[in-house]
Design a protein around this motif. Structure first.
Motif, PDB file in Angstrom:
ATOM      1  N   UNK A  47       0.844  -1.194   0.000  1.00  0.00           N
ATOM      2  CA  UNK A  47       0.000   0.000   0.000  1.00  0.00           C
ATOM      3  C   UNK A  47       0.879   1.244   0.000  1.00  0.00           C
ATOM      4  N   UNK A  48       0.577   2.170  -0.926  1.00  0.00           N
ATOM      5  CA  UNK A  48       1.462   3.313  -1.137  1.00  0.00           C
ATOM      6  C   UNK A  48       0.651   4.607  -1.146  1.00  0.00           C
ATOM      7  N   UNK A  49       1.230   5.617  -0.514  1.00  0.00           N
ATOM      8  CA  UNK A  49       0.733   6.998  -0.610  1.00  0.00           C
ATOM      9  C   UNK A  49       1.919   7.850  -1.031  1.00  0.00           C
ATOM     10  N   UNK A  50       1.818   8.490  -2.207  1.00  0.00           N
ATOM     11  CA  UNK A  50       2.967   9.250  -2.713  1.00  0.00           C
ATOM     12  C   UNK A  50       2.506  10.316  -3.694  1.00  0.00           C
ATOM     13  N   UNK A  51       3.396  11.289  -3.916  1.00  0.00           N
ATOM     14  CA  UNK A  51       3.157  12.316  -4.921  1.00  0.00           C
ATOM     15  C   UNK A  51       4.507  12.748  -5.492  1.00  0.00           C
ATOM     16  N   UNK A  52       4.706  12.493  -6.787  1.00  0.00           N
ATOM     17  CA  UNK A  52       3.774  11.938  -7.773  1.00  0.00           C
ATOM     18  C   UNK A  52       3.578  10.428  -7.607  1.00  0.00           C
ATOM     19  N   UNK A  53       2.825   9.847  -8.536  1.00  0.00           N
ATOM     20  CA  UNK A  53       2.507   8.430  -8.466  1.00  0.00           C
ATOM     21  C   UNK A  53       3.779   7.584  -8.575  1.00  0.00           C
ATOM     22  N   UNK A  54       3.755   6.359  -8.004  1.00  0.00           N
ATOM     23  CA  UNK A  54       4.924   5.483  -8.070  1.00  0.00           C
ATOM     24  C   UNK A  54       5.292   5.126  -9.508  1.00  0.00           C
ATOM     25  N   UNK A  55       6.574   4.993  -9.711  1.00  0.00           N
ATOM     26  CA  UNK A  55       7.077   4.575 -11.028  1.00  0.00           C
ATOM     27  C   UNK A  55       7.585   3.146 -11.019  1.00  0.00           C
ATOM     28  N   UNK A  88       9.681 -10.201   4.063  1.00  0.00           N
ATOM     29  CA  UNK A  88       9.491  -9.653   2.713  1.00  0.00           C
ATOM     30  C   UNK A  88       9.597  -8.128   2.759  1.00  0.00           C
ATOM     31  N   UNK A  89      10.215  -7.580   1.716  1.00  0.00           N
ATOM     32  CA  UNK A  89      10.413  -6.136   1.611  1.00  0.00           C
ATOM     33  C   UNK A  89       9.759  -5.644   0.317  1.00  0.00           C
ATOM     34  N   UNK A  90       8.946  -4.570   0.449  1.00  0.00           N
ATOM     35  CA  UNK A  90       8.383  -3.914  -0.733  1.00  0.00           C
ATOM     36  C   UNK A  90       9.016  -2.526  -0.828  1.00  0.00           C
ATOM     37  N   UNK A  91       9.718  -2.274  -1.910  1.00  0.00           N
ATOM     38  CA  UNK A  91      10.385  -0.992  -2.155  1.00  0.00           C
ATOM     39  C   UNK A  91       9.680  -0.281  -3.302  1.00  0.00           C
ATOM     40  N   UNK A  92       9.269   0.960  -3.079  1.00  0.00           N
ATOM     41  CA  UNK A  92       8.514   1.725  -4.069  1.00  0.00           C
ATOM     42  C   UNK A  92       9.304   2.986  -4.413  1.00  0.00           C
ATOM     43  N   UNK A  93       9.308   3.330  -5.699  1.00  0.00           N
ATOM     44  CA  UNK A  93      10.051   4.484  -6.191  1.00  0.00           C
ATOM     45  C   UNK A  93       9.117   5.444  -6.913  1.00  0.00           C
ATOM     46  N   UNK A  94       9.342   6.763  -6.718  1.00  0.00           N
ATOM     47  CA  UNK A  94       8.697   7.777  -7.558  1.00  0.00           C
ATOM     48  C   UNK A  94       9.731   8.847  -7.907  1.00  0.00           C
ATOM     49  N   UNK A  95       9.289   9.947  -8.514  1.00  0.00           N
ATOM     50  CA  UNK A  95      10.233  10.953  -8.989  1.00  0.00           C
ATOM     51  C   UNK A  95      10.946  11.677  -7.861  1.00  0.00           C
TER      52      UNK A  95
END
Length: 419
Positions: free
Chosen positions: A287-295, A330-337
């Motif tokens: 589950x992700x909350x980010x700005x801008x959207x995840x890439x 388990x690891x979830x890594x999320x990237x955005x700008x």
């Protein structure tokens, strides 16, 4: 001594002499009065508009003759100025180059008639019109009537030049930071006097204001920047720029929606503490909350071994069959700008299903349901008991009433017991 005794005491006459000034004063008030010039203490005009400076001679008595009307400005940058002159015989004159005859006129004085003889009654109103108002026109204007036989009378008007400002507010997109930065800007341009700018906000921020020259000479532009620490919680918050100016009937309210760019904030859901050997179709959600959207999304484990039966599909990790390799973190890594964010989930693989956990969960749900049922039963019991008590009281009252009636209908002496 005898002669002194024979003298009669002096008797003072009533004080009639002081009544004479009072009588003259009353005659003055009821008769001809001194002339006066009626003007407005202050006149406001918008920059570039036309303004009128009223001036009237009072009272309008026929025995008072007007020799000349003069408008003067004593506080002009160039010194004393004769701005406008009206003479009953020679007409109008605008001797000063500023404001000048192109911008000045008398409102209610008609041109001279006949052989240069004007009507003195028309000179009682010397209201002056000033067109194309500029900042330099602001100042004190004196309207002066020269009359016979009363002499000169004058009145002073303060002319204020105001300019209505143009206003706009906008967001300033910023990136997540732990130091306060401007997140919104409000500009009130070309006001005279300067506008008052403030902010209405649920955030703990502060305003920083600067002033500069406006687009027209003599006007001021006010710029206010709303500063706050740009955390993710500030994104999407509405703040309001409030602009006040004496030319407005009510303040101008300009809403702004803040925009803060921030890296992903990640959490993992879906693990129920009941992953056992052979379980199929288990799922973890990123589950992700980010700005801008995840890439991008990346699933990994702390052990470095990724189970073969686990398939990563973007924010989801689908498990076809649980084995001992899932006994890891388990690891979830999320990237955005802006940056990256990650979350971890520890998985404990069991040999058999966790019936105790399921039972505990079921027990909690069952306990809640049982509590609700017990509450309902108790409430129903209380209502029934109250109803029964009420009926018993009513029945007891009826029995008492019947006994009383029986006693009245069949006294003891009628039953052979005697009176």
């Amino acid at each position: 001594m005898a002669r002194a005794a024979a003298l009669r005491p002096l008797r003072l006459s009533p004080p009639t002499l002081p009544l004479l000034p009072l009588l003259l004063l009353l005659l003055r008030e009821t008769g001809a009065q001194d002339v006066r010039v009626q003007v407005a203490a202050e006149v406001r005009g918008n920059l570039g508009d036309t303004v009128e400076l009223p001036c009237h001679l009072l009272p309008s008595a026929p025995e008072i003759r007007v020799s000349q009307v003069t408008w003067l400005r004593l506080d002009a940058p160039e010194g004393k100025q004769n701005v406008a002159i009206f003479h009953p015989q020679y007409g109008r004159s605008f001797p000063s180059p500023k404001p000048g005859k192109e911008r000045l006129s008398f409102v209610n004085t008609a041109p001279s008639s006949g052989a240069g003889q004007g009507s003195e009654l028309e000179v009682r109103d010397a209201t002056l019109s000033l067109r194309g108002l500029t900042v330099e026109d602001e100042g004190n204007y004196t309207c002066e009537f020269a009359t016979f036989p009363k002499g000169t009378s004058r009145g002073v008007t303060w002319l204020r030049v105001i300019a209505q400002p143009q206003n706009h507010a906008e967001k300033q997109e910023v990136t997540f930071n732990l130091d306060p930065v401007p997140v919104a800007r409000c500009v009130s341009a070309g006001g005279r006097p300067p506008a008052r700018v403030s902010w209405l906000s649920p955030l703990d921020g502060e305003a920083k204001e600067t002033q500069g020259s406006g687009p027209l000479p003599g006007t001021v532009t006010v710029t206010s920047r709303y500063t706050v620490t740009p955390l993710s919680e500030a994104d999407g918050v509405k703040v309001i720029c409030k602009v006040e100016h004496e030319s407005f009937q009510e303040p101008k309210l300009l809403p702004v929606i803040l925009s803060v760019r921030y890296p992903p904030q990640v959490s993992i859901s879906g693990y129920d503490d009941n992953w056992y050997i052979g379980r199929s179709e288990a799922t973890l959600n990123c589950n992700v909350r980010s700005k801008p959207e995840p890439t991008g999304y990346d699933w990994s484990t702390t052990s470095g071994v990724f189970p073969a039966s686990a398939v990563a599909q973007g924010p989801k990790l689908i498990v076809h069959s649980v084995d001992r390799l899932f006994n890891t973190t388990f690891i979830c890594t999320v990237t955005n700008a802006v940056g990256t964010g990650q979350a971890e989930q520890v998985v404990l693989v069991r040999e058999t299903p966790n019936t105790a956990g399921a039972g505990a969960t079921g027990g909690i749900i069952g306990g809640i349901i049982a509590a609700i049922i017990a509450t309902a039963v108790a409430a129903t019991g209380i209502l029934i008991c109250r109803q029964q008590r009420k009926e018993q009281r009513l029945q007891g009252a009826e029995e008492e009433e019947e006994k009383c009636l029986d006693t009245m209908s069949f006294p003891p002496w009628k039953s052979g017991q005697g009176p």
